[in-house]
Structures are given as C-alpha cells and as structure tokens.
Design an enzyme around this catalytic site. Structure first.
Site, PDB file in Angstrom:
ATOM      1  N   HIS A 192      -7.888  -5.044  -0.570  1.00 56.52           N
ATOM      2  CA  HIS A 192      -6.779  -4.281  -0.064  1.00 56.52           C
ATOM      3  C   HIS A 192      -6.355  -4.941   1.198  1.00 56.52           C
ATOM      4  CE1 HIS A 192      -3.875  -0.934  -0.572  1.00 56.52           C
ATOM      5  NE2 HIS A 192      -4.067  -0.839   0.607  1.00 56.52           N
TER       6      HIS A 192
ATOM      7  N   ASP B 296     -10.139  -3.988  -4.409  1.00 56.27           N
ATOM      8  CA  ASP B 296      -9.383  -3.172  -4.007  1.00 56.27           C
ATOM      9  C   ASP B 296      -9.445  -1.690  -4.569  1.00 56.27           C
ATOM     10  OD1 ASP B 296      -7.203  -1.211  -3.025  1.00 56.27           O
ATOM     11  OD2 ASP B 296      -5.695  -2.632  -3.547  1.00 56.27           O
TER      12      ASP B 296
ATOM     13  N   SER C 114       0.702  -1.088  -0.081  1.00 54.49           N
ATOM     14  CA  SER C 114      -0.106   0.085   0.152  1.00 54.49           C
ATOM     15  C   SER C 114       0.879   1.211   0.039  1.00 54.49           C
ATOM     16  CB  SER C 114      -0.804  -0.083   1.159  1.00 54.49           C
ATOM     17  OG  SER C 114      -2.053   0.834   0.890  1.00 54.49           O
TER      18      SER C 114
END
Length: 344
Positions: A316, A286, A191
């Site tokens: 995610h 995501d 991320s």
C-alpha cells in the site's frame, strides 16, 4: 505508516543508498519475503529495513500524525517534476471554500484529473501528494486538480465525501476556466482518496450530476465494515497496518452506524449499474488488496468497463515512493500511460 523521525540528512541518504549496485542493495534488503504466492519488491524491502532501524513513533493525535506524514513524504518523494505552471486556488466544498492546487504540464491536453489524496481521511494534504500529482500531470500530459478536502476527526464522515462531490461538480462547471474539456474530467485518488473518488462516481448517478470520464481508484479503501484475508496476511510490517486501519476508521466514522452507508463504504452500494469506466489498481502486499479486487469484480458484474491492474510485489502507498527504482517506478509509469490514453 513510515515513521516520522527522518531528518533532512537522513532523507538525503536515500540517494546514495539507491545508487549502490543492485547486488549490494539486495543483500542489504535481506532474504526475499514471499507471502500468498507473491514476492515482495526488494527495493521497498530495503527502504522498510532502513526505516526499521530508526526510533519508532506511536499515533497519539491527528496533529502529530499529520506532521509525521509531511515529514516522511519528503523522504520518499524523490525530485519533484518541473511543470509549466502550478497554481494554488480555491474550489467549492460542501460548506464553503476548499484549498486546491492545479498542475499544468507542458503540452497539456484537454484532460483533467480531480485528485483526492490518501491518508485515512485524517492525514495528508496538498503537499504530501505534490510530487505524485506533478508526475501524473507531466507523464500523462493532463492537468491535475488536487483538492484539500476537510479531515477527520474535526470533520467526520460524510464531510470529506460531500466536499469531494462539491469539488468535482465545481471542476465540471469551471471547465472553460481550467482550459479542459468537460467530457474529459476524471476523478481519482489513492487509498482514502480512492474511496472518495468511488463515492463521487456513484453519487454522480444517484444525484444525477455530470459523470466523470473515468474513476481512478488507487488501492482504494471501499469497505469500512467487512474484513477480508488480506487484512490478516499484510496487516503488519508493510507500511499500512491493521492498527492504522482501525485508527483511521474510528476517526473518520466515530458513529459505527454510518459505516455501511455507500457514501462511506462504496463497495456496499445496492447497485453499481451505469457508473463511469474504472481504473482500479491493487497491491499484492496491501491489507486493502482484497476489497479492491472485490470492488473491481462487482463493478464488472454490473456492466461497468473496468481495468484492474494488480502490482503483486508492492505494498500500500507505493505510488508515493518516487525515490525508489524498480517495481514502484514501473507501476507509476503504467498508471500515467493509462491516463494519457484515456484522457486524450
């Protein structure tokens, strides 16, 4: 983000929950969720359904959000892997020393992954990603150096990026002390950490310092300016929300003028030529999916060697869901298998 109102008793409840027969878990998870041609993983769906029964929390300040993630990470991490050695140390940052943690597995090879945790550049630390780093080290047979870079809003952009650059170059300079091959040092993260890893890879060319052997970008955030369809498709109910994205962005880049800079948005770099090989993973549910795919395509167009792996049934943050069976566990195995091949 998963809510933080999880007590130790509730955390322990995950073990018997996932020990139930598969058919029972499927019924508890509810009807299958299908969006954009993908079917959501029922094991994660069950977790989110259980989580939705708990009282909610709202982001108010960075300190509270950090405590929330630390609490939740204990729920989803599973049982931490045993390694030969785990050592806390300090590495060089852009302005002083940073905390770091070195993971050394049994029968370690000479490869090293310099790892930057996710958390929107605002939350996350060495502990929230401890279980993930342990698993990567153990199953890939490589050392992992997790870096505790400075967080926003106390240290807004580009502080985290500059810390990441300094920490990676420190690792290369200290390869002998870390007992690794300087030619087998990769950079990676999930991320926001994937963002920082991408920045390190780009700046290794721009600033002419040693290039990583591999850039490992796990569902990375690579564009703080543009907006793509996956933000609308998956911006609610799948761990990372649209509200989260904007909250993190505004804390990390309070000055919008900085957002197009490649040190913040690596997707917007004018040239990607000459970058090190990339492993990019994206998740089907995501909101950051489309920018990750676009970055993989843009790297390939620039002649960079790219391996793009899409985990279509997952959301995610799935690499941290180590307490779960099924697709999340399989995705982590795929990751460590690739790292073992690339860094040995």
């Amino acid at each position: 983000m998963l809510r933080s109102t999880v007590s130790a008793v509730q955390a322990n409840a995950l073990t018997p929950l996932y020990a139930l027969p598969t058919a029972v878990r499927r019924r508890l998870a509810g009807a299958p969720i299908q969006i954009d041609g993908n079917t959501f993983d029922p094991e994660v769906q069950l977790l989110l359904r259980v989580e939705s029964l708990l009282p909610g929390t709202t982001k108010t300040d960075a300190a509270t959000a950090r405590a929330n993630l630390r609490s939740v990470s204990k729920l989803i991490a599973g049982h931490p892997r045993e390694l030969q050695r785990v050592t806390d140390l300090t590495v060089r940052g852009a302005d002083g020393q940073l905390g770091a943690r070195l993971y050394v597995p049994r029968n370690a090879g000479r490869g090293l992954l310099v790892f930057f945790h996710g958390g929107g550049w605002v939350v996350g630390d060495l502990d929230t990603h401890d279980a993930l780093c342990r698993t990567i080290a153990a199953d890939a047979g490589i050392r992992v150096l997790s870096v505790d870079y400075r967080l926003a809003p106390e240290a807004p952009a580009p502080t985290a990026a500059e810390d990441a650059i300094a920490a990676f170059t420190w690792a290369v300079e200290h390869a002998e002390d870390l007992t690794v091959d300087p030619g087998l040092i990769a950079v990676g993260g999930d991320s926001a950490g994937g963002n920082l890893a991408a920045v390190v890879a780009q700046q290794s060319v721009v600033r002419d310092f040693p290039r990583p052997a591999l850039q490992v970008l796990l569902y990375p955030a690579v564009d703080l300016v543009g907006r793509r369809p996956s933000r609308d498709l998956f911006g609610e109910n799948f761990i990372l929300t649209e509200e989260d994205i904007l909250w993190y962005r505004d804390h990390y880049t309070p000055d919008p003028a900085l957002r197009p800079d490649p040190v913040v948005s690596p997707l917007l770099a004018d040239s990607l030529t000459g970058l090190p090989p990339a492993l990019i993973t994206t998740a089907g549910f995501d909101p950051l999916r489309d920018e990750g795919i676009e970055y993989a395509d843009k790297l390939a167009e620039a002649g960079v060697e790219v391996t793009h792996i899409s985990h279509d049934s997952l959301p995610h943050g799935h690499y941290n869901l180590q307490a779960l069976p099924g697709a999340a566990a399989d995705a982590l195995t795929t990751l460590t298998t690739h790292l073992k091949s690339a860094l040995h």
